[in-house]
Design an enzyme around this catalytic site. Structure first.
Site, PDB file in Angstrom:
ATOM      1  N   GLY A  46     -37.074 -25.586 -13.483  1.00 47.96           N
ATOM      2  CA  GLY A  46     -37.946 -25.620 -12.118  1.00 47.96           C
ATOM      3  C   GLY A  46     -39.173 -24.945 -12.003  1.00 47.96           C
ATOM      4  N   GLU A 101     -38.921 -17.590 -11.036  1.00 45.73           N
ATOM      5  CA  GLU A 101     -38.035 -18.596 -10.817  1.00 45.73           C
ATOM      6  C   GLU A 101     -38.659 -19.385  -9.737  1.00 45.73           C
ATOM      7  OE1 GLU A 101     -35.927 -20.323 -11.456  1.00 45.73           O
ATOM      8  OE2 GLU A 101     -33.745 -19.531 -11.178  1.00 45.73           O
ATOM      9  N   ASP A 102     -38.063 -20.633  -9.527  1.00 48.36           N
ATOM     10  CA  ASP A 102     -38.350 -21.406  -8.356  1.00 48.36           C
ATOM     11  C   ASP A 102     -37.758 -21.063  -7.207  1.00 48.36           C
ATOM     12  OD1 ASP A 102     -35.934 -22.195  -9.446  1.00 48.36           O
ATOM     13  OD2 ASP A 102     -36.527 -24.395  -9.576  1.00 48.36           O
ATOM     14  N   ASP A 105     -30.753 -19.041  -4.977  1.00 48.16           N
ATOM     15  CA  ASP A 105     -30.069 -19.742  -3.816  1.00 48.16           C
ATOM     16  C   ASP A 105     -28.681 -18.662  -3.868  1.00 48.16           C
ATOM     17  OD1 ASP A 105     -28.660 -21.471  -2.295  1.00 48.16           O
ATOM     18  OD2 ASP A 105     -28.379 -22.996  -3.927  1.00 48.16           O
ATOM     19  N   GLY A 107     -27.683 -16.866  -5.987  1.00 47.94           N
ATOM     20  CA  GLY A 107     -28.057 -15.533  -6.767  1.00 47.94           C
ATOM     21  C   GLY A 107     -27.557 -15.382  -8.199  1.00 47.94           C
ATOM     22  N   THR A 109     -27.532 -17.245 -10.886  1.00 41.48           N
ATOM     23  CA  THR A 109     -28.501 -17.368 -12.084  1.00 41.48           C
ATOM     24  C   THR A 109     -29.338 -16.011 -12.200  1.00 41.48           C
ATOM     25  OG1 THR A 109     -28.576 -19.875 -11.569  1.00 41.48           O
ATOM     26  CG2 THR A 109     -30.193 -18.874 -13.054  1.00 41.48           C
ATOM     27  N   LYS A 133     -33.890 -18.422  -1.114  1.00 40.27           N
ATOM     28  CA  LYS A 133     -33.147 -19.033   0.222  1.00 40.27           C
ATOM     29  C   LYS A 133     -31.950 -18.380   0.275  1.00 40.27           C
ATOM     30  CE  LYS A 133     -31.042 -23.165  -0.996  1.00 40.27           C
ATOM     31  NZ  LYS A 133     -30.999 -24.684  -1.145  1.00 40.27           N
ATOM     32  N   ARG A 167     -39.777 -33.421  -8.755  1.00 40.77           N
ATOM     33  CA  ARG A 167     -40.455 -32.207  -9.394  1.00 40.77           C
ATOM     34  C   ARG A 167     -41.951 -32.486  -9.342  1.00 40.77           C
ATOM     35  NH1 ARG A 167     -36.874 -29.141 -12.294  1.00 40.77           N
ATOM     36  NH2 ARG A 167     -35.182 -30.045 -13.597  1.00 40.77           N
TER      37      ARG A 167
END
Ligand code: IMP
Ligand code: MG
Length: 177
Positions: A46, A101-102, A105, A107, A109, A133, A167
């Protein structure tokens, strides 16, 4: 409106807004890491576009590597468990690691990655995420550098995918399912 796919996509961040914000992040990171040994570690897949753009607006010496982990399958829901698929090659010992990171969300990862790099002998471990996010955050995590804080649903484009699609969209869109 993008021509890709039949899904309704709403533009949230334009390519121009991305460029402008990434220059600001680059300036912040350049100022913060003066005289330090910075390693940027992009999280594949990502973050590949974000990392490529961000590293070119950071004006200090920087080493660049990538890590690959899996948390999502082909769906839009987090599986909650992380698998390490590819380690960076560079030695992190004594270095200042910036995880790129992209999107953060739940958290899960990022908490896993932070712990992973904390155990690698790095001098410091910080996080730069293009998007923070907040609506589904399950693990408390502090993101050091945030491009945009967004809430609106599932996002695609500029590296972000939905089952490997979209992507290559140059902006960030929300996908209506
Ligand atoms: P987390 O572990 O739930 O924070 O999920 C982080 C990973 O899930 C990110 O690295 C993304 O690859 C993916 N992800 C989370 N939200 C989205 C989204 O809205 N669009 C695309 N990918 C997402
Ligand atoms: Mg990811």
């Amino acid at each position: 409106m993008s021509q890709q796919g039949q899904e309704t996509k709403k533009i949230l961040v334009s390519p121009e807004q991305l460029d402008k914000r990434i220059v600001e992040l680059g300036e912040q990171i350049t100022a913060a890491y003066q005289g330090r040994k910075l390693i940027m570690v992009g999280v594949l897949n990502g973050a590949f576009i974000f990392a490529a753009d961000l590293c070119r607006v950071i004006d200090i010496e920087v080493e660049i590597d990538f890590i690959r982990v899996a948390s999502y399958g082909a769906s839009t829901e987090s599986s909650g468990s992380i698998r390490l698929l590819m380690e960076p090659k560079l030695d992190m010992t004594g270095k200042d690691v910036l995880i790129v990171e992209d999107i953060v969300d739940t958290g899960t990862t990022m908490a896993w990655l932070q712990e992973h790099f904390n155990q690698s002998g790095a001098r410091s471990v910080k996080i730069c995420s293009l998007i923070d996010k907040l609506e589904r955050r399950a693990v408390s995590i502090s993101v050091d550098y945030v491009g945009f804080t967004l809430d609106q649903g599932f996002l695609v484009g500029y590296g972000l995918d939905c089952a490997e699609r979209f992507r290559n969209l140059p902006g960030i869109y929300s996908l209506d399912s």
